[in-house]
Design a protein around this motif. Sequence first.
Motif, PDB file in Angstrom:
ATOM      1  N   ALA A  19       0.833  -1.199   0.000  1.00 27.64           N
ATOM      2  CA  ALA A  19       0.000   0.000   0.000  1.00 27.64           C
ATOM      3  C   ALA A  19       0.868   1.249   0.000  1.00 27.64           C
ATOM      4  O   ALA A  19       1.906   1.301   0.656  1.00 27.64           O
ATOM      5  CB  ALA A  19      -0.909   0.008   1.237  1.00 27.64           C
ATOM      6  N   SER A  20       0.400   2.266  -0.725  1.00 27.45           N
ATOM      7  CA  SER A  20       1.060   3.575  -0.675  1.00 27.45           C
ATOM      8  C   SER A  20       0.018   4.651  -0.948  1.00 27.45           C
ATOM      9  O   SER A  20      -0.859   4.482  -1.785  1.00 27.45           O
ATOM     10  CB  SER A  20       2.187   3.662  -1.716  1.00 27.45           C
ATOM     11  N   GLY A  21       0.111   5.742  -0.215  1.00 30.81           N
ATOM     12  CA  GLY A  21      -0.836   6.837  -0.400  1.00 30.81           C
ATOM     13  C   GLY A  21      -1.749   6.968   0.801  1.00 30.81           C
ATOM     14  O   GLY A  21      -1.318   6.837   1.954  1.00 30.81           O
ATOM     15  N   PHE A  22      -3.017   7.220   0.537  1.00 27.13           N
ATOM     16  CA  PHE A  22      -3.975   7.430   1.613  1.00 27.13           C
ATOM     17  C   PHE A  22      -3.972   6.286   2.614  1.00 27.13           C
ATOM     18  O   PHE A  22      -3.949   6.496   3.832  1.00 27.13           O
ATOM     19  CB  PHE A  22      -5.382   7.614   1.033  1.00 27.13           C
ATOM     20  N   ASP A  23      -3.979   5.050   2.113  1.00 26.38           N
ATOM     21  CA  ASP A  23      -4.044   3.892   3.006  1.00 26.38           C
ATOM     22  C   ASP A  23      -2.778   3.746   3.845  1.00 26.38           C
ATOM     23  O   ASP A  23      -2.840   3.457   5.044  1.00 26.38           O
ATOM     24  CB  ASP A  23      -4.328   2.605   2.220  1.00 26.38           C
ATOM     25  N   VAL A  43      -2.762   6.332   6.605  1.00 24.80           N
ATOM     26  CA  VAL A  43      -3.591   5.919   7.739  1.00 24.80           C
ATOM     27  C   VAL A  43      -2.789   4.980   8.638  1.00 24.80           C
ATOM     28  O   VAL A  43      -2.799   5.111   9.868  1.00 24.80           O
ATOM     29  CB  VAL A  43      -4.894   5.248   7.254  1.00 24.80           C
ATOM     30  N   SER A  44      -2.077   4.028   8.023  1.00 23.25           N
ATOM     31  CA  SER A  44      -1.262   3.099   8.811  1.00 23.25           C
ATOM     32  C   SER A  44      -0.161   3.835   9.554  1.00 23.25           C
ATOM     33  O   SER A  44       0.113   3.545  10.730  1.00 23.25           O
ATOM     34  CB  SER A  44      -0.648   2.037   7.893  1.00 23.25           C
ATOM     35  N   ALA A  82      -7.323   7.447  13.025  1.00 24.34           N
ATOM     36  CA  ALA A  82      -6.327   7.749  12.000  1.00 24.34           C
ATOM     37  C   ALA A  82      -6.995   7.975  10.641  1.00 24.34           C
ATOM     38  O   ALA A  82      -6.610   8.875   9.883  1.00 24.34           O
ATOM     39  CB  ALA A  82      -5.316   6.611  11.908  1.00 24.34           C
ATOM     40  N   LEU A  83      -8.011   7.190  10.345  1.00 27.81           N
ATOM     41  CA  LEU A  83      -8.737   7.327   9.082  1.00 27.81           C
ATOM     42  C   LEU A  83      -9.407   8.693   8.978  1.00 27.81           C
ATOM     43  O   LEU A  83      -9.309   9.382   7.947  1.00 27.81           O
ATOM     44  CB  LEU A  83      -9.779   6.215   8.963  1.00 27.81           C
ATOM     45  N   LEU A  84     -10.066   9.108  10.039  1.00 29.99           N
ATOM     46  CA  LEU A  84     -10.746  10.405  10.027  1.00 29.99           C
ATOM     47  C   LEU A  84      -9.741  11.547   9.889  1.00 29.99           C
ATOM     48  O   LEU A  84      -9.993  12.527   9.165  1.00 29.99           O
ATOM     49  CB  LEU A  84     -11.567  10.571  11.304  1.00 29.99           C
ATOM     50  N   ALA A  85      -8.613  11.428  10.565  1.00 28.24           N
ATOM     51  CA  ALA A  85      -7.596  12.484  10.487  1.00 28.24           C
ATOM     52  C   ALA A  85      -7.030  12.587   9.076  1.00 28.24           C
ATOM     53  O   ALA A  85      -6.822  13.697   8.556  1.00 28.24           O
ATOM     54  CB  ALA A  85      -6.483  12.214  11.494  1.00 28.24           C
ATOM     55  N   GLU A  86      -6.799  11.458   8.425  1.00 28.29           N
ATOM     56  CA  GLU A  86      -6.257  11.498   7.074  1.00 28.29           C
ATOM     57  C   GLU A  86      -7.300  11.955   6.060  1.00 28.29           C
ATOM     58  O   GLU A  86      -6.961  12.594   5.057  1.00 28.29           O
ATOM     59  CB  GLU A  86      -5.690  10.127   6.681  1.00 28.29           C
ATOM     60  N   LEU A  87      -8.555  11.654   6.305  1.00 27.81           N
ATOM     61  CA  LEU A  87      -9.612  12.184   5.430  1.00 27.81           C
ATOM     62  C   LEU A  87      -9.635  13.704   5.479  1.00 27.81           C
ATOM     63  O   LEU A  87      -9.792  14.377   4.458  1.00 27.81           O
ATOM     64  CB  LEU A  87     -10.977  11.625   5.849  1.00 27.81           C
ATOM     65  N   ALA A  88      -9.476  14.242   6.681  1.00 28.95           N
ATOM     66  CA  ALA A  88      -9.479  15.701   6.833  1.00 28.95           C
ATOM     67  C   ALA A  88      -8.299  16.327   6.097  1.00 28.95           C
ATOM     68  O   ALA A  88      -8.399  17.467   5.615  1.00 28.95           O
ATOM     69  CB  ALA A  88      -9.436  16.065   8.315  1.00 28.95           C
ATOM     70  N   THR A 114       5.348   6.423   2.609  1.00 25.91           N
ATOM     71  CA  THR A 114       5.941   5.177   3.081  1.00 25.91           C
ATOM     72  C   THR A 114       5.097   4.011   2.590  1.00 25.91           C
ATOM     73  O   THR A 114       3.866   4.078   2.601  1.00 25.91           O
ATOM     74  CB  THR A 114       5.987   5.155   4.619  1.00 25.91           C
ATOM     75  N   GLY A 115       5.738   2.960   2.143  1.00 25.94           N
ATOM     76  CA  GLY A 115       5.024   1.764   1.717  1.00 25.94           C
ATOM     77  C   GLY A 115       4.797   0.804   2.874  1.00 25.94           C
ATOM     78  O   GLY A 115       5.662   0.658   3.751  1.00 25.94           O
ATOM     79  N   TRP A 116       3.619   0.193   2.889  1.00 30.11           N
ATOM     80  CA  TRP A 116       3.280  -0.843   3.872  1.00 30.11           C
ATOM     81  C   TRP A 116       2.849  -2.089   3.102  1.00 30.11           C
ATOM     82  O   TRP A 116       2.061  -2.009   2.152  1.00 30.11           O
ATOM     83  CB  TRP A 116       2.136  -0.382   4.775  1.00 30.11           C
ATOM     84  N   ALA A 117       3.356  -3.244   3.502  1.00 30.03           N
ATOM     85  CA  ALA A 117       2.997  -4.492   2.842  1.00 30.03           C
ATOM     86  C   ALA A 117       2.612  -5.531   3.880  1.00 30.03           C
ATOM     87  O   ALA A 117       3.295  -5.681   4.898  1.00 30.03           O
ATOM     88  CB  ALA A 117       4.164  -5.013   1.999  1.00 30.03           C
ATOM     89  N   ASP A 118       1.523  -6.245   3.618  1.00 29.24           N
ATOM     90  CA  ASP A 118       0.997  -7.221   4.578  1.00 29.24           C
ATOM     91  C   ASP A 118       0.793  -6.578   5.952  1.00 29.24           C
ATOM     92  O   ASP A 118       0.983  -7.220   6.994  1.00 29.24           O
ATOM     93  CB  ASP A 118       1.927  -8.424   4.711  1.00 29.24           C
ATOM     94  N   GLY A 119       0.435  -5.289   5.957  1.00 29.10           N
ATOM     95  CA  GLY A 119       0.177  -4.592   7.209  1.00 29.10           C
ATOM     96  C   GLY A 119       1.419  -4.199   7.976  1.00 29.10           C
ATOM     97  O   GLY A 119       1.315  -3.733   9.116  1.00 29.10           O
ATOM     98  N   GLU A 120       2.598  -4.349   7.365  1.00 31.38           N
ATOM     99  CA  GLU A 120       3.853  -4.024   8.031  1.00 31.38           C
ATOM    100  C   GLU A 120       4.587  -2.938   7.246  1.00 31.38           C
ATOM    101  O   GLU A 120       4.541  -2.899   6.019  1.00 31.38           O
ATOM    102  CB  GLU A 120       4.739  -5.271   8.140  1.00 31.38           C
ATOM    103  N   ARG A 121       5.277  -2.079   7.988  1.00 29.64           N
ATOM    104  CA  ARG A 121       6.003  -0.971   7.357  1.00 29.64           C
ATOM    105  C   ARG A 121       7.200  -1.505   6.573  1.00 29.64           C
ATOM    106  O   ARG A 121       8.013  -2.256   7.101  1.00 29.64           O
ATOM    107  CB  ARG A 121       6.478   0.001   8.433  1.00 29.64           C
TER     108      ARG A 121
END
Length: 303
Positions: A141-145, A148-149, A167-173, A269-276
């Motif tokens: 994942a990279s970007g909005f998602d 959030v992580s 975290a989701l709400l803060a990044e939406l804002a 930052t990229g996250w893969a399988d839920g890990e940084r």
Amino acid sequence: MTSEITLFVNPTAGRGRGARAAQPAARALRDAGYSVRTILGEDAPDALRRAREAVEAGTGALIAVGGDGLVSLALQAVAGTPTPLGIVAVGTGNDLARSLRLPVRDPAAAGRAAAEVLKGGGGRDIDLGRVGDRWFGTVLASGFDSRVSERGNRMGRLAGRFTYDAALLAELAALRPVPYRLTLDDGETRDVEAILIAVGNGDSYGGGMRICAGAELDDGLLNVTVVAACSRTTLLRVFPRVYRGTHLDHPKVTVHRASSVALAAEGLTGWADGERVGPLPLTAECVPGAVRVLAPRPPADRR
């Protein structure tokens, strides 16, 4: 194949479900005639070291008992080796287990399923994604998602069980498009303004969000989902569709398929399988048949 099986356990997964799940999983394997040993680690590096030692010693299989984080660690130990990986999925996401049609949050059934595949001498070989020396089974994942992580990781336990929502709400804002440079298979570079770009070996992340719907685990390719610049209203309207995979039909979403994907962007930052994984730029490649998993083969007519 040796009859000794190694359970690789995260005692903290799913608020303690990892420790509780180890016993019924081990019992199912022993009932099937296997000798079972259990390994735990003091922290992630120690756990990975112990898992690699078990693989090098010739264990018949490494079976991860926990959530996506532990499965990710297990992949680092078994990828590129003949040792098969089993999964007793008791975490919160369990995306790779779901993609493999394995039991989720039923450790006895997962243990029996692993034993059945071992007895049959089967399993299936699946592809993995690789970024540098880091392997992943589901989605990069990279970007909005990933933001959030990142924010959720910084918040730690301050928001308790609502950390992700906060975290989701803060990044939406703070939502804003990102200028990316996207290169597929060492070809033409595309400059795109996007909310996120997800690179999928599997089709889902985050506990069933099918961001890369249609991705197959054994086709030798990565699916690349690009969500172009859009408003908060549009994102909120499209977001619920990700659980069905129907977001791919939206005009703001495009999909590419490639064996190698290079992503560059400032401040992500990229996250893969839920890990940084680390900051962009990153290059992900698909490695066909990188690991054997203790899972049933897919039906011949799946496509």
